[in-house]
Design an enzyme around this catalytic site. Sequence first.
Site, short mmCIF file in Angstrom:
data_model
loop_
_atom_site.label_atom_id
_atom_site.label_comp_id
_atom_site.label_asym_id
_atom_site.label_seq_id
_atom_site.Cartn_x
_atom_site.Cartn_y
_atom_site.Cartn_z
N SER A 50 -6.84 0.50 -10.25
CA SER A 50 -5.53 1.00 -9.80
C SER A 50 -4.88 1.76 -10.96
O SER A 50 -5.33 1.65 -12.11
CB SER A 50 -4.64 -0.18 -9.39
OG SER A 50 -4.29 -0.93 -10.53
N ASP A 82 -8.23 3.35 -7.12
CA ASP A 82 -7.58 2.66 -6.00
C ASP A 82 -6.13 3.15 -5.88
O ASP A 82 -5.39 3.15 -6.87
CB ASP A 82 -7.62 1.15 -6.30
CG ASP A 82 -7.18 0.30 -5.12
OD1 ASP A 82 -7.34 0.74 -3.97
OD2 ASP A 82 -6.71 -0.83 -5.37
N GLU A 134 -5.88 7.53 3.42
CA GLU A 134 -5.27 6.44 4.19
C GLU A 134 -4.35 6.99 5.27
O GLU A 134 -3.55 7.89 5.03
CB GLU A 134 -4.49 5.49 3.27
CG GLU A 134 -3.84 4.33 4.05
CD GLU A 134 -3.36 3.17 3.18
OE1 GLU A 134 -3.96 2.92 2.11
OE2 GLU A 134 -2.39 2.50 3.58
N GLY A 214 -6.23 -4.81 1.49
CA GLY A 214 -5.50 -6.07 1.72
C GLY A 214 -6.36 -7.12 2.39
O GLY A 214 -5.91 -7.82 3.28
#
Length: 311
Positions: A50, A82, A134, A214
């Site tokens: 990340s 990420d 996304e 998630g």
Amino acid sequence: MPLVTTKDMFKKAYEGGYAIGAFNVNNMEIIQGITEAGKELNSPLILQVSSGARKYANHTYLIKLVEAALLETDLPIALHLDHGDTFELCKSCIDGGFSSVMIDGSHHSYDDNIKLTRQVVEYAHANGVVVEAELGRLAGIEDAVDVSAEDASYTDPAQVQDFVERTGCDSLAIAIGTSHGAYKFKPGQNPQLRFDILEQIETRLPGFPIVLHGASSVIPEYVKMINDNGGAMPDAIGIPEAMLRKAASMAVCKINIDSDIRLAMTGVIRKYFNENPSHFDPRQYLGPARTAVKSMVAHKITEVLGSNGKA
Ligand code: G3H
Ligand code: 13P
Ligand code: ZN
């Protein structure tokens, strides 16, 4: 073996009805724990970084640690950004040796998400790097941004074909009820994922790899270990493993896991200090934490993802 992209991994995973684990990495022990499990089980792996991890550990250190893991394991490993949120961040990771990036435009309007994703795809593909995008918005915490359940939204299956065609992305993260962090469902709530949405997406995008963010199960053993050793975590509920297995057998080719790594390490370190309050050598507690990451990842590979033996 050099770093690989996710292209071949996802094709095989889609056809074989399994998924690749994408594990968040922040330091040497985490990278070692994950890749030692992958090596023992001959599993392909995605190591993801990340922007917070990159700030914490430094791009070069992470690249070099992953290079060491490639030498030690000879596994197919993809190094992935990420939740990249800007073109500049994605470009920096592409230029700096990553084989895959995520551009997360899910906080933007549909058209702006397409525009930003397309820009990243053009640069990435010109440099041999693949792109995850996304569509839809997960609840929970990413990079200190807390998305409330009200602001989260499921992916609209009617949009996916248009989005993929117009952006040229290589995989798509969708929102079907998973969320980031350790508190995915409320106590007493029956965890549910919208498999009907996943099915509709699969029908509209046959053969196209879908990503589940998630997706930690918030393993109760580690939450208990934290709370039995001085921690104070309220009821933490994650995604049931059976649901992840079902998703992996469908179009989901990448399953993201970070919180379970954090919980495993924290549980073991808390227990260690509780039992050895006078110890102060970092190897004494980081060693068991690394072993916990390894056994947790081995469990995911064999019992949840089904990627063992697929390297
Ligand atoms: O989705 C977010 C990941 O768990 C990474 O978390 O941004 O705190 O490193 P981080
Ligand atoms: P978890 O918080 O469920 O581990 O999800 C991690 C993730 O999606 C990283 O992008
Ligand atoms: Zn995520």
